[in-house]
Each structure stands twice: as C-alpha cells, then as structure tokens.
Motif scaffolding. Structure first.
Motif, mmCIF file in Angstrom:
data_model
loop_
_atom_site.group_PDB
_atom_site.id
_atom_site.type_symbol
_atom_site.label_atom_id
_atom_site.label_comp_id
_atom_site.label_asym_id
_atom_site.label_seq_id
_atom_site.Cartn_x
_atom_site.Cartn_y
_atom_site.Cartn_z
ATOM 1 N N PRO A 175 36.825 35.512 45.594
ATOM 2 C CA PRO A 175 36.584 34.205 46.219
ATOM 3 C C PRO A 175 37.749 33.238 46.033
ATOM 4 N N ALA A 176 38.387 33.267 44.869
ATOM 5 C CA ALA A 176 39.515 32.365 44.622
ATOM 6 C C ALA A 176 40.687 32.704 45.536
ATOM 7 N N ASP A 203 45.267 42.527 34.053
ATOM 8 C CA ASP A 203 44.241 43.560 33.854
ATOM 9 C C ASP A 203 44.057 44.395 35.121
ATOM 10 N N PHE A 204 45.113 45.071 35.520
ATOM 11 C CA PHE A 204 45.140 45.862 36.743
ATOM 12 C C PHE A 204 43.988 46.857 36.811
ATOM 13 N N VAL A 246 41.015 47.633 39.613
ATOM 14 C CA VAL A 246 40.839 48.952 40.218
ATOM 15 C C VAL A 246 39.382 49.389 40.099
ATOM 16 N N SER A 247 38.793 49.184 38.932
ATOM 17 C CA SER A 247 37.404 49.567 38.700
ATOM 18 C C SER A 247 36.464 48.801 39.621
ATOM 19 N N TRP A 248 36.688 47.495 39.752
ATOM 20 C CA TRP A 248 35.863 46.690 40.652
ATOM 21 C C TRP A 248 36.002 47.177 42.093
ATOM 22 N N GLY A 249 37.247 47.414 42.514
ATOM 23 C CA GLY A 249 37.481 47.846 43.883
ATOM 24 C C GLY A 249 36.830 49.177 44.194
ATOM 25 N N GLU A 295 34.992 36.292 39.456
ATOM 26 C CA GLU A 295 35.161 34.833 39.358
ATOM 27 C C GLU A 295 35.363 34.373 37.925
ATOM 28 N N VAL A 296 34.759 35.096 36.979
ATOM 29 C CA VAL A 296 34.862 34.716 35.573
ATOM 30 C C VAL A 296 36.218 35.063 34.996
ATOM 31 N N LEU A 297 36.855 36.127 35.505
ATOM 32 C CA LEU A 297 38.125 36.592 34.943
ATOM 33 C C LEU A 297 39.212 35.535 35.062
#
Length: 266
Positions: free
Chosen positions: A107-108, A129-130, A134-137, A264-266
């Motif tokens: 979102p950002a 934190d690449f 990657v994990s999220w994607g 969003e928290v990261l």
C-alpha cells in the motif's frame, strides 16, 4: 478457451509468452498506463484477458523463441543488480519475480507512486529483508493462482422456505451487505459471517467478492433476438458453484489482507 492466430482477433504477444507444454510459467497482470481505476495487479498461470485489470499489461516469468525454447524474462543483468545490492549470491530470478509481486501489493508503494503508476511502467524499489518480501510474494501468488482449490471459508448458509410451490425458482439478487457481513444470493439463500477484512481486498473499484456477484447476475441482453433465443443463463443453475467460489475467494481475500497488513507493519 480455443486459442489460435486465425480465430482470435488480437493475440498480442501471447504466442511469445504462453506455451501449453510448459506449465511452470506465471504472469503478473497489472493496470496499463492511463487506466482510470486504482492500481492493482493479479497473478495467473494461464492466458489473461486484456481487461483483467481494466486494461492490462502482463509480465511473464518466461518467454519463448519460435521453437518453443524457454527464455528467462528476467535478465542476467537484473539478477546481478539484486545479488549485488543484497550481497547475496543465492538469489534467483524466481525470487525476484515473487519479490516484485509483493512490492506491487505494498500500500505504501502504491500511494507514494500513485501518479507514476498511471503514466509510466512500474519501477521496483530495493526494500530491506529481501527474503521476507519473496515469501510474501510467493504466498500471494499461490493464493491468487490457486483460488479455486484453497480451503473454503466457513460462511454460514441460511436457507428460507419458499413462500410458494417448490417449483418456483428463487429470484436472484446477488447483493453484498458489507455492514452486516452478509451476501444475499436470492430470496431464499443468504451467506452470513463474511469478515470485515474480506471486503478490503479490492481489485480496482470493487472487492473480489463483489466482482463475483456482478459476473453471475442475470442481465437481459439489449438485442431482442439474443434476448429471446440465446439468453439461457439462469443463476439458479450455478448457485451451488457460486457459493463454493464465494467461500474460497473469501479465504483468498482474508489471507491476502493479512499478508498486506504484515507488509504495512514492516
């Protein structure tokens, strides 16, 4: 779908990026330049309609030469940029593909580059934190591609008795009540317990659940001949299929938004 150069009017670059014998390819469809809808993207492993995301552009993981040989669509130069920036020689091109999908859901990122995304090709930032990105994607891609097989969300089904004879077909409504967390399918069946977060997963101007409801509505064609002779669609014939789909897409919506909240928290 029957896909052929002589049958389909506009095949664009699909014969260069789709290979029916290579099911490992994936695509990121995103809003094309000048699209009036809010920027959004969606992953797929099959041919994508031009208007999947309004007017769509498509980024494949692979493309193919005239002999069907696979070519990496992410260049060696691009791979080296990521390896050098993160000082990590184990990064792969598939990692970059999933990283990109996660960033495009940030979102950002969408807010900061809102005007840029309307007039130029997306540019991908280097975030810390690449591997987390990657994990999220990867999780997002798996959810969006396999939406038909994910676990059903436990929506509560309420069936009212028909007011008239059982021979009467219930009148289709297909309306969403986001305030009360319900989906009214017809004058007999309602689904309850849609979590508030599920409505927040939006593809353009609508949430994913509302897109489904819109696609399955009964719409009378304007052409009188078509309306009389070929308008055979009835929601009642697909009701159980739609209920199943809504439950699964509800799961996709909830889990997608949970990942986006982590982003969003990261």
């Amino acid at each position: 779908m029957y896909f052929d150069r002589h049958f389909n009017g506009r095949t664009y670059q699909w014969f260069d990026i789709f290979n029916e014998h290579d099911l490992q390819n994936k695509y990121i469809a995103f809003s094309a330049l000048g699209n009036i809808k809010p920027f959004h993207c969606l992953g797929s492993d099959s041919i994508i309609d031009l208007h999947l995301t309004g007017d769509s552009q498509c980024l494949p993981l692979y493309r193919y030469d005239k002999d069907g040989k696979r070519i990496d669509n992410i260049t060696d130069w691009g791979l080296s940029q990521f390896k050098n920036h993160y000082n990590n020689s184990t990064i792969t091109k598939l990692d970059i593909f999933h990283y990109t999908y996660a960033v495009l859901h940030n979102p950002a990122y969408r807010t900061k580059y809102e005007l840029n995304l309307k007039r130029e090709f997306p540019r991908i930032s280097f975030y810390e934190d690449f591997q987390q990105w990657v994990s999220w994607g990867k999780k997002l891609m798996d959810l969006h591609i396999n939406y038909e097989t994910v676990e059903r969300y436990p929506l509560k089904r309420i069936d009212l008795p028909l007011a008239e004879s059982n021979k009467r077909t219930p009148k289709a409504k297909l309306k969403a009540d986001t305030t009360n967390g319900t989906i009214i399918l017809d004058d007999v069946t309602t689904l309850e317990g849609v979590p508030k977060i599920a409505w927040e997963y939006r593809l353009g101007n609508r949430c994913a659940l509302e897109w489904i409801l819109d696609q399955y509505k009964e719409k009378k064609p304007k052409d009188p001949t078509i309306a009389e002779k070929f308008n055979t669609y009835r929601f009642a014939d697909y009701k159980e299929q739609v209920i199943d789909l809504l439950q699964r897409v509800c799961t996709v919506s909830v889990e997608t938004m949970q990942i986006i909240q982590q982003i969003e928290v990261l």
